[in-house]
Design a protein around this motif. Structure first.
Motif, PDB file in Angstrom:
ATOM      1  N   SER A 200       0.868  -1.182   0.000  1.00 50.70           N
ATOM      2  CA  SER A 200       0.000   0.000   0.000  1.00 50.70           C
ATOM      3  C   SER A 200       0.902   1.228   0.000  1.00 50.70           C
ATOM      4  N   GLY A 201       0.702   2.108  -0.929  1.00 45.99           N
ATOM      5  CA  GLY A 201       1.596   3.242  -1.077  1.00 45.99           C
ATOM      6  C   GLY A 201       2.601   2.976  -2.187  1.00 45.99           C
ATOM      7  N   THR A 202       3.487   3.935  -2.390  1.00 47.93           N
ATOM      8  CA  THR A 202       4.448   3.847  -3.485  1.00 47.93           C
ATOM      9  C   THR A 202       5.766   4.476  -3.070  1.00 47.93           C
ATOM     10  N   ASN A 203       6.754   4.289  -3.905  1.00 49.67           N
ATOM     11  CA  ASN A 203       7.982   5.067  -3.816  1.00 49.67           C
ATOM     12  C   ASN A 203       7.775   6.357  -4.615  1.00 49.67           C
ATOM     13  N   ARG A 204       8.430   7.435  -4.197  1.00 50.37           N
ATOM     14  CA  ARG A 204       8.166   8.749  -4.807  1.00 50.37           C
ATOM     15  C   ARG A 204       9.455   9.472  -5.159  1.00 50.37           C
ATOM     16  N   VAL A 205       9.353  10.254  -6.242  1.00 50.97           N
ATOM     17  CA  VAL A 205      10.434  11.156  -6.645  1.00 50.97           C
ATOM     18  C   VAL A 205       9.795  12.497  -6.989  1.00 50.97           C
ATOM     19  N   SER A 206      10.241  13.562  -6.310  1.00 49.34           N
ATOM     20  CA  SER A 206       9.651  14.901  -6.520  1.00 49.34           C
ATOM     21  C   SER A 206      10.735  15.863  -6.982  1.00 49.34           C
ATOM     22  N   PHE A 207      10.389  16.648  -8.031  1.00 48.38           N
ATOM     23  CA  PHE A 207      11.324  17.641  -8.567  1.00 48.38           C
ATOM     24  C   PHE A 207      10.543  18.838  -9.113  1.00 48.38           C
ATOM     25  N   ASN A 208      10.872  19.999  -8.581  1.00 50.98           N
ATOM     26  CA  ASN A 208      10.220  21.232  -9.018  1.00 50.98           C
ATOM     27  C   ASN A 208       8.698  21.142  -8.969  1.00 50.98           C
ATOM     28  N   GLY A 209       8.201  20.574  -7.884  1.00 49.40           N
ATOM     29  CA  GLY A 209       6.759  20.519  -7.689  1.00 49.40           C
ATOM     30  C   GLY A 209       6.057  19.381  -8.397  1.00 49.40           C
ATOM     31  N   VAL A 210       6.764  18.571  -9.165  1.00 56.02           N
ATOM     32  CA  VAL A 210       6.158  17.446  -9.875  1.00 56.02           C
ATOM     33  C   VAL A 210       6.542  16.143  -9.146  1.00 56.02           C
ATOM     34  N   GLU A 211       5.539  15.380  -8.745  1.00 53.79           N
ATOM     35  CA  GLU A 211       5.785  14.126  -8.039  1.00 53.79           C
ATOM     36  C   GLU A 211       5.552  12.939  -8.964  1.00 53.79           C
ATOM     37  N   GLU A 212       6.532  12.062  -9.017  1.00 52.04           N
ATOM     38  CA  GLU A 212       6.430  10.843  -9.816  1.00 52.04           C
ATOM     39  C   GLU A 212       6.361   9.643  -8.884  1.00 52.04           C
ATOM     40  N   SER A 221      17.467  -1.500  -1.287  1.00 52.36           N
ATOM     41  CA  SER A 221      17.782  -0.082  -1.080  1.00 52.36           C
ATOM     42  C   SER A 221      17.602   0.272   0.389  1.00 52.36           C
ATOM     43  N   ALA A 222      18.297   1.313   0.822  1.00 58.87           N
ATOM     44  CA  ALA A 222      17.997   1.876   2.136  1.00 58.87           C
ATOM     45  C   ALA A 222      16.577   2.442   2.108  1.00 58.87           C
ATOM     46  N   ILE A 223      15.966   2.523   3.275  1.00 61.11           N
ATOM     47  CA  ILE A 223      14.573   2.986   3.378  1.00 61.11           C
ATOM     48  C   ILE A 223      14.558   4.393   3.979  1.00 61.11           C
ATOM     49  N   GLY A 224      13.649   5.243   3.459  1.00 55.77           N
ATOM     50  CA  GLY A 224      13.507   6.567   4.049  1.00 55.77           C
ATOM     51  C   GLY A 224      13.256   7.627   2.997  1.00 55.77           C
ATOM     52  N   LEU A 333      19.724   5.673  -0.397  1.00 58.95           N
ATOM     53  CA  LEU A 333      18.517   5.307  -1.139  1.00 58.95           C
ATOM     54  C   LEU A 333      18.845   5.070  -2.606  1.00 58.95           C
ATOM     55  N   ALA A 334      18.107   4.160  -3.225  1.00 57.36           N
ATOM     56  CA  ALA A 334      18.277   3.874  -4.648  1.00 57.36           C
ATOM     57  C   ALA A 334      16.917   3.559  -5.253  1.00 57.36           C
ATOM     58  N   GLN A 335      16.668   4.133  -6.427  1.00 55.46           N
ATOM     59  CA  GLN A 335      15.370   3.965  -7.068  1.00 55.46           C
ATOM     60  C   GLN A 335      15.545   4.093  -8.577  1.00 55.46           C
ATOM     61  N   THR A 336      14.751   3.328  -9.332  1.00 55.62           N
ATOM     62  CA  THR A 336      14.741   3.477 -10.789  1.00 55.62           C
ATOM     63  C   THR A 336      13.611   4.411 -11.192  1.00 55.62           C
ATOM     64  N   ILE A 337      13.834   5.130 -12.283  1.00 58.34           N
ATOM     65  CA  ILE A 337      12.806   5.985 -12.871  1.00 58.34           C
ATOM     66  C   ILE A 337      12.778   5.721 -14.374  1.00 58.34           C
ATOM     67  N   THR A 338      11.720   6.124 -15.030  1.00 55.20           N
ATOM     68  CA  THR A 338      11.594   5.901 -16.468  1.00 55.20           C
ATOM     69  C   THR A 338      12.371   6.956 -17.238  1.00 55.20           C
ATOM     70  N   ILE A 370      16.764  20.833  -6.714  1.00 53.83           N
ATOM     71  CA  ILE A 370      16.486  20.009  -5.542  1.00 53.83           C
ATOM     72  C   ILE A 370      15.531  18.866  -5.896  1.00 53.83           C
ATOM     73  N   ILE A 371      15.918  17.663  -5.461  1.00 54.41           N
ATOM     74  CA  ILE A 371      15.093  16.459  -5.670  1.00 54.41           C
ATOM     75  C   ILE A 371      14.838  15.814  -4.318  1.00 54.41           C
ATOM     76  N   THR A 372      13.608  15.333  -4.142  1.00 58.84           N
ATOM     77  CA  THR A 372      13.262  14.544  -2.956  1.00 58.84           C
ATOM     78  C   THR A 372      12.963  13.112  -3.386  1.00 58.84           C
ATOM     79  N   VAL A 373      13.618  12.181  -2.725  1.00 62.73           N
ATOM     80  CA  VAL A 373      13.451  10.754  -3.040  1.00 62.73           C
ATOM     81  C   VAL A 373      12.911  10.054  -1.799  1.00 62.73           C
ATOM     82  N   GLU A 374      11.840   9.292  -1.991  1.00 67.93           N
ATOM     83  CA  GLU A 374      11.239   8.523  -0.894  1.00 67.93           C
ATOM     84  C   GLU A 374      11.138   7.062  -1.311  1.00 67.93           C
TER      85      GLU A 374
END
Length: 771
Positions: A200-212, A221-224, A333-338, A370-374
């Motif tokens: 339930s929920g997802t991993n997130r990547v946010s940049f300049n107000g856009v959340e993926e 990966s580390a968690i957080g 943290l480590a995450q793949t993106i498209t 600035i990028i936020t990774v969750e």
């Protein structure tokens, strides 16, 4: 007996004047019996002048026995007939036993290193060896494209992630096949801990107000949640990060953007973590991945293999271990993106200009981007099963080659796992039929293994190695990896232990090209130098790597390829259709050739009297490393004398390298000069050859901190390559360089080489130890 002799003599109308004594004595120098024949007279019997008469005549004090004349009565004739029949039966039995023992005594052909296929092979022994050319023909006749089409259909699956019902169903199919072929079968169950994306929920990547919210993920990966400035670092190789450091760019706390490819995800993340980055985002760049901009990537970032929560020991459910983690687990943290997500980020980056050779974009990124990774991955425990079948040998059944293939995949995994599993099953069928119908009898055994949890870092295979390491390291003499055999059409690549170079080259010269049956693989792909054209280093994420670098078992992987990596691995697009496109619809034909290549290597290893393990290549590799270390030591002593005192000498390392070289030559000479008409001699020589790889595992490295302990092909500070790199760091004044640590590892590496030379030399009194 005297009465019988008298009767025989009477029949022929004469007194027994003399007789022949046969003395059957055992020759203590060998297995052959000797027959002593002596003519004795009646006088000798009576006098006993040499002691024989006294020994035979226990009643020496009595008058000599006098034979009474008797007629040819029916009683005497019957007695004679009985004696004659008894002698005949005894003689027949003795002749049968001697002849049978001779047939059962294996003969080891006098072979030498290096091996020469042109030499005549003395094919006799307990298992009458089938002519090698006939073995090749039989295997070729058993493998066909139509058969593989049927097997592909049977084992193709869209959902067989490790531990899932689909994975278990495929395991049952493989087990059923092995049983149909009358093989010995068993399964190996493990309970392993992995990471999965949040239910339930997802991993997130946010940049300049856009959340993926990417659905792809990287297990372990580390968690957080972290926030940091974006920085593009090309493929994330060590050289790429050095380029950024040379530009005086601070990597501390940065969120690193990396292209997929070149090296494993785990290596990329480890390189970034080493420079104090806070997170890594990995994407498929359209320049090298034509898989669509919305294709998700899946993988893992454990810099190692096996279950990272039981490093160095197996994940058996009944064993309770204290909480411990592999040193290869990332701290960031480590995450793949498209590709589309990455494009939205990279086109807005500022900062310095991208180096010209990197291409693809204009700016590296600065503190304003600035990028936020969750990352919210969930650790879960999974039950996995490895499935095994064995074809037992007829001479050294407790020595075996292992052929293995990964069974699971993130998605369809046709190239990743379906092709390899199909080859595994078809080779098992073909060799079983060769034994049942064609009279083939392998000297040694062949183990067929279907692994689970390969996508999480060869977990199933590594847990098996950890669980049975003490016996496997002594009995498994080679591993042949069947994963990813077909990924392209116009190239052929092999990664292997140097001990297998001779076997690989001879197999390349024997297996026909799938594109032109008139030429061999060697003729098509070797060019001027087969080693530079075909061989490549064994990579960390190759399933054969833990067999070689962790367990010390000579291993090999190979594949039909293109000029670049197969771009559909780790995606939901690894399908039959995509592989057809990459191979011009020649999957079945390429798979037949791949199966022949793997099958012939395995059969050669169980067919020949002596294992095809060539000691020469390691001699060359050791000498090259020692020469490089010597050069760098002298440079550091000249430029940084405070780091390495003059008292540090290369004498002992050079002596250890010389000891290995002499031991290798000595064993070669022993093989050439010995009379090998003895199965035990063959076994002893093979055991000495098998021990070489195992003895290159540093006994001083911790399986938890440095699981890949091989000093020549492993990874960690104990390797000879790491020693060279450490010297370069000392030369340049790198603050991370530690002269005391270098001297410690230098001494341990020296003795590891000497220890291998000692083992290769054989008996303790045969050692050539100058240290």
């Amino acid at each position: 007996m005297d009465q019988a002799r008298s009767t025989i003599s009477k029949i022929f109308n004469g007194e027994p004047r003399s007789y022949t004594r046969f003395n059957l004595t055992q020759n203590m120098e060998g297995d052959n019996s000797q027959v002593e024949m002596k003519l004795s007279s009646d006088m000798d019997e009576e006098v006993g002048g040499n002691g024989v008469g006294e020994h035979l005549n226990h009643n020496a004090g009595r008058s000599p026995y006098v034979v009474r004349k008797s007629g040819r009565t029916p009683k005497n004739i019957c007695f004679l007939a009985a004696i004659t029949l008894l002698v005949f039966i005894i003689g027949y039995l003795i002749g049968y036993l001697v002849h049978r023992e001779k047939d059962l005594t294996p003969v080891c052909a006098a072979s030498a290193l290096p091996f020469d296929d042109r030499q005549a092979i003395h094919e006799t022994g307990a298992t009458p060896l089938m002519d090698w050319d006939k073995v090749k023909i039989l295997l070729s006749e058993k493998l066909s494209a139509p058969n593989f089409e049927d097997v592909f259909s049977e084992f193709a699956s869209n959902d067989h992630r490790a531990g899932s019902p689909g994975d278990e169903e495929l395991g049952r199919k493989v087990l059923k096949k092995f049983k149909q072929y009358n093989m010995g079968t068993w399964t190996d169950e493990h309970f392993v801990k992995v990471q999965e994306p949040p239910a339930s929920g997802t991993n997130r990547v946010s940049f300049n107000g856009v959340e993926e919210r990417p659905s792809g993920f990287l297990s372990y990966s580390a968690i957080g949640t972290v926030t940091g400035a974006a920085l593009y670092a090309y493929y994330g190789q060590a050289n790429d990060f050095r380029v950024l450091q040379d530009k005086n760019i601070d990597l501390n706390g940065r969120v690193i953007l990396l292209r997929a490819g070149k090296i494993s995800y785990a290596e990329k993340v480890a390189n970034a973590a080493r420079l104090n980055a806070s997170a890594v985002l990995i994407y498929p760049d359209p320049e090298s991945y034509s898989i669509g901009k919305d294709t998700q990537l899946f993988g893992h970032v454990h810099l190692g293999s096996g279950d990272p929560y039981t490093p160095g020991f197996p994940s058996f459910n009944h064993t309770q271990f204290p909480p411990v983690q592999s040193s290869g687990l990332p701290s960031i943290l480590a995450q793949t993106i498209t590709a589309r997500m990455a494009e939205n980020i990279t086109r807005q980056l500022g900062g310095q200009t991208v180096p010209g050779e990197w291409g693809g974009m204009s700016k590296l990124g600065d503190d304003k981007n600035i990028i936020t990774v969750e990352v919210n991955n969930v650790p879960i425990e999974k039950k996995i099963n490895n499935v095994f079948g064995v074809i037992k040998g007829f001479v050294d059944a407790d020595r075996y080659v292992v052929l293995g293939a990964q069974r699971d995949a993130w998605g369809p995994g046709f190239a990743r796992s379906t092709v390899g599993t199909s080859v595994l099953v078809e080779l098992a069928r073909s060799i079983s039929e060769m034994m049942k119908n064609d009279g083939f009898k392998p000297r040694r055994s062949i183990v067929f293994a279907s692994w689970s949890a390969g996508e999480y870092g060869s977990v199933g295979a590594t847990e098996w190695l950890e669980g049975y390491l003490s016996s496997l390291s002594m009995k498994a003499f080679s591993y042949i990896n069947l994963d990813g055999l077909v990924t392209g059409l116009n190239g052929f690549k092999v990664s292997a232990s140097p001990l297998l170079n001779s076997l690989i080259e001879s197999t390349l010269r024997e297996v026909k090209s799938p594109n032109n049956p008139a030429v061999t693989l060697h003729a098509q792909f070797a060019k001027s130098n087969w080693e530079t054209s075909i061989l490549e280093p064994l990579k960390l994420d190759d399933a054969a790597y833990p067999f070689l670098a962790f367990s010390g078992i000579p291993s090999v992987s190979f594949r039909f390829s293109t000029t670049s990596d197969y771009q559909y691995y780790g995606t939901m697009l690894d399908t039959r259709e995509k592989l057809n496109s990459a191979t011009s619809n020649q999957i079945s034909r390429l798979t037949v050739t791949a199966a022949q290549f793997a099958g012939q290597m395995a059969l050669r290893l169980v067919h020949d009297h002596l294992l095809r393990l060539d000691l020469r290549k390691y001699d060359s590799i050791i000498r090259t490393h020692v020469a490089e270390i010597n050069r760098r030591v002298l440079t550091v002593q000249r430029l940084q004398p405070q780091m390495l005192p003059k008292a540090l000498t290369m004498q002992w390392l050079i002596s250890a390298a010389g000891s290995y070289s002499r031991a290798a030559r000595s064993l070669t000479e022993i093989i050439q000069e010995s009379n090998l008409e003895d199965i035990q001699m063959c076994r002893k020589l093979n055991d000495r050859l098998m021990a070489v790889e195992r003895n290159f595992l540093s006994p001083y490295a911790s399986p938890r901190d440095s699981p890949f302990r091989h000093i020549l092909v492993g990874s960690g500070p104990h390797t000879l390559k790491a020693l060279s790199n450490h010297l370069e760091a000392l030369r340049t004044g790198n603050p991370e360089a530690d002269a005391d640590m270098f001297r410690n590892q230098f001494a341990l590496a020296t003795w590891a080489i000497q220890g291998c030379a000692n083992s290769l030399a054989g008996d303790i009194w045969s050692l050539d130890n100058e240290i």
